[in-house]
Every structure is written in C-alpha cells, then in structure tokens.
Motif scaffolding. Structure first.
Motif, PDB file in Angstrom:
ATOM      1  N   LYS A 102      -5.577  -0.455 -12.569  1.00 37.23           N
ATOM      2  CA  LYS A 102      -6.618   0.326 -13.273  1.00 37.23           C
ATOM      3  C   LYS A 102      -6.518   1.681 -13.192  1.00 37.23           C
ATOM      4  O   LYS A 102      -7.033   2.493 -14.103  1.00 37.23           O
ATOM      5  CB  LYS A 102      -7.801  -0.233 -12.393  1.00 37.23           C
ATOM      6  CG  LYS A 102      -9.095   0.436 -12.816  1.00 37.23           C
ATOM      7  CD  LYS A 102     -10.421   0.063 -11.814  1.00 37.23           C
ATOM      8  CE  LYS A 102     -11.622   0.685 -12.294  1.00 37.23           C
ATOM      9  NZ  LYS A 102     -12.991   0.240 -11.165  1.00 37.23           N
ATOM     10  N   LYS A 103      -5.904   2.445 -11.967  1.00 38.17           N
ATOM     11  CA  LYS A 103      -5.843   3.683 -11.844  1.00 38.17           C
ATOM     12  C   LYS A 103      -4.832   4.064 -12.875  1.00 38.17           C
ATOM     13  O   LYS A 103      -4.911   5.314 -13.691  1.00 38.17           O
ATOM     14  CB  LYS A 103      -5.351   3.922 -10.308  1.00 38.17           C
ATOM     15  CG  LYS A 103      -6.266   3.812  -9.258  1.00 38.17           C
ATOM     16  CD  LYS A 103      -5.712   4.253  -7.915  1.00 38.17           C
ATOM     17  CE  LYS A 103      -6.727   4.195  -6.956  1.00 38.17           C
ATOM     18  NZ  LYS A 103      -6.354   4.474  -5.629  1.00 38.17           N
TER      19      LYS A 103
ATOM     20  N   LYS B 226       0.830  -1.252  -0.044  1.00 43.29           N
ATOM     21  CA  LYS B 226       0.063  -0.074   0.032  1.00 43.29           C
ATOM     22  C   LYS B 226       0.754   1.288   0.215  1.00 43.29           C
ATOM     23  O   LYS B 226       0.580   2.358  -0.697  1.00 43.29           O
ATOM     24  CB  LYS B 226      -0.896  -0.212   1.339  1.00 43.29           C
ATOM     25  CG  LYS B 226      -2.011  -0.845   1.044  1.00 43.29           C
ATOM     26  CD  LYS B 226      -2.970  -1.021   2.530  1.00 43.29           C
ATOM     27  CE  LYS B 226      -4.099  -2.154   2.450  1.00 43.29           C
ATOM     28  NZ  LYS B 226      -4.673  -1.978   3.765  1.00 43.29           N
TER      29      LYS B 226
ATOM     30  N   ASN C 158      -5.974  -2.782  -8.383  1.00 45.56           N
ATOM     31  CA  ASN C 158      -6.560  -1.349  -8.272  1.00 45.56           C
ATOM     32  C   ASN C 158      -5.381  -0.230  -8.882  1.00 45.56           C
ATOM     33  O   ASN C 158      -5.855   0.848  -9.600  1.00 45.56           O
ATOM     34  CB  ASN C 158      -6.870  -1.195  -6.980  1.00 45.56           C
ATOM     35  CG  ASN C 158      -8.003  -1.881  -6.623  1.00 45.56           C
ATOM     36  OD1 ASN C 158      -8.919  -2.184  -7.307  1.00 45.56           O
ATOM     37  ND2 ASN C 158      -8.139  -2.061  -5.173  1.00 45.56           N
TER      38      ASN C 158
ATOM     39  N   SER D 276      -5.283  -7.558  -5.298  1.00 41.30           N
ATOM     40  CA  SER D 276      -6.358  -6.729  -5.193  1.00 41.30           C
ATOM     41  C   SER D 276      -5.639  -5.060  -5.060  1.00 41.30           C
ATOM     42  O   SER D 276      -5.959  -4.260  -5.996  1.00 41.30           O
ATOM     43  CB  SER D 276      -6.856  -6.902  -3.770  1.00 41.30           C
ATOM     44  OG  SER D 276      -7.640  -5.567  -3.555  1.00 41.30           O
TER      45      SER D 276
END
Length: 230
Positions: A195-196, A119, A192, A188
C-alpha cells in the motif's frame, strides 16, 4: 583296512558328539550377545530422549536470533522427536512436560523471529524502482501482469538472500507444525508495504503530471503511468 576305516568312523562320530554341543552353545551365545547389543543400543536411544531437554534448553532460551537458525531448528527437531516418544510411551512423565514446554517456547520464538525479520527488512519500493522495473519488462502488460512471476521483475529486490532463506526455513517449520497464523502476519506486513509503495507511486505521478520540478522521469515512463484524461 576295513577295521581301520571303521575305527576312524567311530572316532569321527565321538568327535562330532563332543563338538556339536559346543558349536550349538557357541551359536546360542552369539545370539545372546547380539540381543544384548541391540538392547543396549535401544537403551542408549531411549536415554538420549531423557537428555534432550537439558541439552537443547540453552539453545531454545537464546532463541533463533542468539544462535544460527540451523542450530535452532536442529534443536527443535530433537524436541519434536522426544515429544513424540514421551507422548506415546510415557504420557504422564515430567520429561514430557519439560519437552513440551521447550517446544512451545521454541515455536513462539520462531514466530516472533519471522515477524521481526519481515518488519526489519520490508521497505516500500520507490516509485522510480517500480517505473524502471516495468519499463524493463514491457513484455509483461495487460492481462499478463496478473500471471507474471517475481522473475519478471528482477530489478526489485525485496529481501537480502540470507534473510530470504531464513524466512523460507522458518515458514516451512511453522507450516509443518500447525502454526498457520504466520500467513496472517506476512499478509498484514507485506500488504501495508505494498500500500505504501503504491501510494508513493501515485504521489510521484501526481507531481510529474503537475509539472513538479526535481523529478527526472523519461517521457516514455510518464506516458506509461499517465491517466487517459491527462
């Protein structure tokens, strides 16, 4: 002369009778000493298992972020050895419960650290970086894109080297200890992120196609990503 030799032979025989038992007893004592030494070594080895939980608990409680990752993984390896020993030799012992508890806590800490590293260091790749990377690798196109390795797009850096090494070490431990859920976490977070990145690339191309000012992209790069209808 013969009498002298016979007398000497008798004396040698008596000496042998005297020394042989001493020699044999000495050999027995040496074997006993070797057995005692081996027993003491095994006892030390076993006693070390009983000290593992006390020795590594501070490291486990601090977590992999509170110490060096290598130190933490070494502590986890000691716990695993102790866990295997007590499971086989003393399954009902309090020591087994202590070791198992610390091992579970350490595994959860590694899973959390893996997620937090992902993250913290996962950032979308800018449209310009994607365009420049593909433009610098014109040899990778069409069907070859699906077979391209990360080495074909070296201009994009996803993680600092030290972070990447830590992620590899943690993932290896998680994989070897039946904690496969880390793959879902990775998929996950990185999914994401991808995708961004693609959304930013799409928006960038739309702005360029619409004549938006302030975007500096070469004509070749614009044509590479322009739609057939544009």
């Amino acid at each position: 002369m013969i009498e002298i030799l016979c007398s000497f032979e008798k004396r040698l025989g008596k000496l042998e009778e005297t020394i042989l038992p001493v020699y044999q007893e000495t050999g027995n004592l040496q074997r006993r000493q070797e057995n005692i030494d081996k027993t003491l070594e095994e006892l030390d080895h076993v006693i070390n298992y009983y000290n593992v939980s006390k020795d590594v608990e501070p490291v486990i409680r601090e977590g992999p972020n509170g110490t060096t990752l290598h130190t933490f993984l070494e502590a986890m390896a000691k716990l695993k050895d102790a866990l295997d020993y007590f499971s086989s030799n003393n399954p009902g012992s309090l020591e087994l419960e202590n070791v198992r508890s610390l091992h579970v806590a350490g595994g959860n800490a590694l899973s959390h650290e893996f997620s937090e590293l992902l993250k913290k260091h996962s950032k979308p790749v800018s449209a310009i970086e994607i365009i420049n990377s593909i433009s610098a690798n014109d040899s990778v196109s069409g069907d070859e894109v699906s077979r391209a390795s990360s080495d074909d797009f070296t201009s994009i850096t996803h993680f600092p080297e030290d972070v990447l090494n830590n992620l590899i070490l943690i993932s290896e431990w998680l994989c070897n200890n039946d904690k496969g859920e880390y793959m879902n976490v990775y998929a996950s977070i990185r999914g994401n992120l991808m995708k961004k990145s693609l959304e930013q690339l799409r928006d960038h191309q739309r702005n360029c196609s619409g004549g938006s000012q302030g975007r500096h992209v070469s004509p070749n790069q614009t044509r590479k990503f322009a739609s057939p209808a544009a």
